[in-house]
Design a protein around this motif. Structure first.
Motif, PDB file in Angstrom:
ATOM      1  N   SER A 173       0.833  -1.154   0.023  1.00 27.71           N
ATOM      2  CA  SER A 173       0.012   0.172   0.205  1.00 27.71           C
ATOM      3  C   SER A 173       0.826   1.007  -0.149  1.00 27.71           C
ATOM      4  N   HIS A 174       0.634   2.228  -0.864  1.00 20.81           N
ATOM      5  CA  HIS A 174       1.534   3.270  -1.036  1.00 20.81           C
ATOM      6  C   HIS A 174       1.025   4.440  -0.225  1.00 20.81           C
ATOM      7  N   SER A 175       1.957   5.221   0.286  1.00 25.64           N
ATOM      8  CA  SER A 175       1.150   6.386   0.948  1.00 25.64           C
ATOM      9  C   SER A 175       2.072   7.778   0.455  1.00 25.64           C
ATOM     10  N   THR A 176       1.474   8.850   0.432  1.00 26.35           N
ATOM     11  CA  THR A 176       2.097   9.959  -0.112  1.00 26.35           C
ATOM     12  C   THR A 176       2.723  11.008   0.969  1.00 26.35           C
ATOM     13  N   ALA A 177       2.365  10.773   1.971  1.00 29.61           N
ATOM     14  CA  ALA A 177       2.877  11.809   2.971  1.00 29.61           C
ATOM     15  C   ALA A 177       3.009  11.237   4.512  1.00 29.61           C
ATOM     16  N   PRO A 178       4.491  10.503   4.543  1.00 30.37           N
ATOM     17  CA  PRO A 178       5.429  10.870   3.467  1.00 30.37           C
ATOM     18  C   PRO A 178       5.333   9.804   2.487  1.00 30.37           C
ATOM     19  N   ASP A 179       6.191   9.760   1.381  1.00 34.23           N
ATOM     20  CA  ASP A 179       6.141   8.838   0.305  1.00 34.23           C
ATOM     21  C   ASP A 179       6.795   7.358   0.852  1.00 34.23           C
ATOM     22  N   VAL A 180       5.925   6.436   0.942  1.00 31.06           N
ATOM     23  CA  VAL A 180       6.419   5.105   1.461  1.00 31.06           C
ATOM     24  C   VAL A 180       5.452   4.107   1.000  1.00 31.06           C
ATOM     25  N   THR A 181       6.063   2.869   0.777  1.00 34.52           N
ATOM     26  CA  THR A 181       5.271   1.664   0.492  1.00 34.52           C
ATOM     27  C   THR A 181       5.194   0.893   1.717  1.00 34.52           C
ATOM     28  N   GLY A 182       4.050   0.342   2.206  1.00 32.06           N
ATOM     29  CA  GLY A 182       4.066  -0.567   3.193  1.00 32.06           C
ATOM     30  C   GLY A 182       3.798  -1.879   2.750  1.00 32.06           C
ATOM     31  N   VAL A 183       4.045  -2.872   3.471  1.00 36.40           N
ATOM     32  CA  VAL A 183       3.781  -4.246   3.210  1.00 36.40           C
ATOM     33  C   VAL A 183       3.368  -4.768   4.304  1.00 36.40           C
ATOM     34  N   SER A 184       2.151  -5.718   3.955  1.00 39.61           N
ATOM     35  CA  SER A 184       1.472  -6.551   5.129  1.00 39.61           C
ATOM     36  C   SER A 184       1.126  -7.829   4.385  1.00 39.61           C
ATOM     37  N   ASN A 185       0.558  -8.816   5.168  1.00 41.30           N
ATOM     38  CA  ASN A 185       0.017  -9.884   4.777  1.00 41.30           C
ATOM     39  C   ASN A 185       1.074 -10.651   3.782  1.00 41.30           C
ATOM     40  N   LEU A 186       2.322 -10.557   4.176  1.00 44.62           N
ATOM     41  CA  LEU A 186       3.256 -11.391   3.488  1.00 44.62           C
ATOM     42  C   LEU A 186       3.335 -12.840   3.785  1.00 44.62           C
ATOM     43  N   PHE A 187       3.229 -13.636   2.849  1.00 39.59           N
ATOM     44  CA  PHE A 187       3.416 -15.119   3.196  1.00 39.59           C
ATOM     45  C   PHE A 187       4.036 -15.612   2.049  1.00 39.59           C
ATOM     46  N   GLY A 188       4.649 -17.158   2.546  1.00 38.29           N
ATOM     47  CA  GLY A 188       5.314 -18.034   1.614  1.00 38.29           C
ATOM     48  C   GLY A 188       6.490 -18.172   1.898  1.00 38.29           C
ATOM     49  N   THR A 189       7.277 -19.208   1.432  1.00 38.17           N
ATOM     50  CA  THR A 189       8.876 -19.735   1.951  1.00 38.17           C
ATOM     51  C   THR A 189       9.923 -18.453   1.373  1.00 38.17           C
ATOM     52  N   ASP A 190      10.588 -18.011   2.263  1.00 38.26           N
ATOM     53  CA  ASP A 190      11.414 -16.699   1.890  1.00 38.26           C
ATOM     54  C   ASP A 190      10.772 -15.962   0.927  1.00 38.26           C
TER      55      ASP A 190
END
Length: 238
Positions: A173-190
């Motif tokens: 999910s991308h935010s603009t204030a500040p400009d960052v990309t967030g990661v959630s719900n990560l799954f899988g092997t490595d």
């Protein structure tokens, strides 16, 4: 050695990004938008499963900044204390888990994929259903509505096996204030190499944030993240 810093601007950026993602999920489930205040994001209706009813945005948020804006009568009410500074034990809550906000600089090198196929965005409702089935270990509950695929700030990423099955993934999910990309719900092997390579293609030059704990935090630190400050999730005991 683990790299841990005190809560600072990257922790605040991660908390804000996470609150925006929670707000996106609420809107996707037809609950409407929450309220962004100076110190916290809150939602007056019970949020979807696994998503908090409030997220603090600054370390000096007070109890009333979160509790006055949420429905504490409904079962499962929870608060994401973004800087682990609140004490909600006297208000019918208990700690659920502690974690660390994480940050990865935009200039950090991308880990090699080691021959794996590049991760790609999920495009259709059928693919999203298959993605959720893989994310949930075969027990989907309709948590990720297809309307998310039309949200310009949200990308559902899928990593596939050679036979085409989805075996890894994440939501970014991308935010603009500040400009960052967030990661959630990560799954899988490595999963980090595939995820980070995809983010570099989709959002080049953007820092990556999120939160992890336990072995998942260790894996994130191994892939170039730094822990930037603590958070705590509280859940209602009522």
């Amino acid at each position: 050695m683990s790299r841990v810093t005190t809560s600072g601007p990257w922790a605040r950026a991660a908390a804000r990004n996470n609150a925006e993602w929670c707000d996106t999920m609420c809107r996707a489930h037809g609950r409407g938008a929450g309220a962004f205040g100076d110190r916290a994001w809150t939602h007056p209706r019970r949020t979807p499963p696994y998503y908090p009813d409030a997220v603090t945005l600054v370390p000096d948020a007070a109890t009333h900044d979160v509790l006055d804006g949420i429905d504490r009568r409904a079962p499962g009410c929870s608060v994401k204390d973004g800087f682990a500074t609140l004490d909600l034990t006297g208000h019918g809550f208990e700690p659920l888990f502690d974690a660390q906000w994480i940050h990865r600089p935009a200039a950090a090198p991308v880990p090699p994929l080691a021959g794996a196929a590049p991760w790609e965005p999920v495009r259709t409702a059928a693919e999203l259903a298959a993605w959720e089935t893989a994310w949930s270990d075969g027990h989907p509950m309709g948590l990720f509505p297809p309307v998310l695929l039309a949200d310009p700030a949200t990308t559902v990423l899928a990593g596939r096996a050679p036979d085409g099955r989805i075996v890894a993934g994440a939501v970014v999910s991308h935010s603009t204030a500040p400009d960052v990309t967030g990661v959630s719900n990560l799954f899988g092997t490595d999963p980090w190499p595939g995820c980070l390579a995809a983010i570099t293609r989709l959002r080049p030059g953007t820092p990556v944030v999120g939160y992890e704990h336990g072995d998942d935090l260790t894996a994130a630190l191994r892939h170039g993240f730094a822990a930037t400050g603590p958070l705590r999730v509280w859940v209602s005991t009522g």
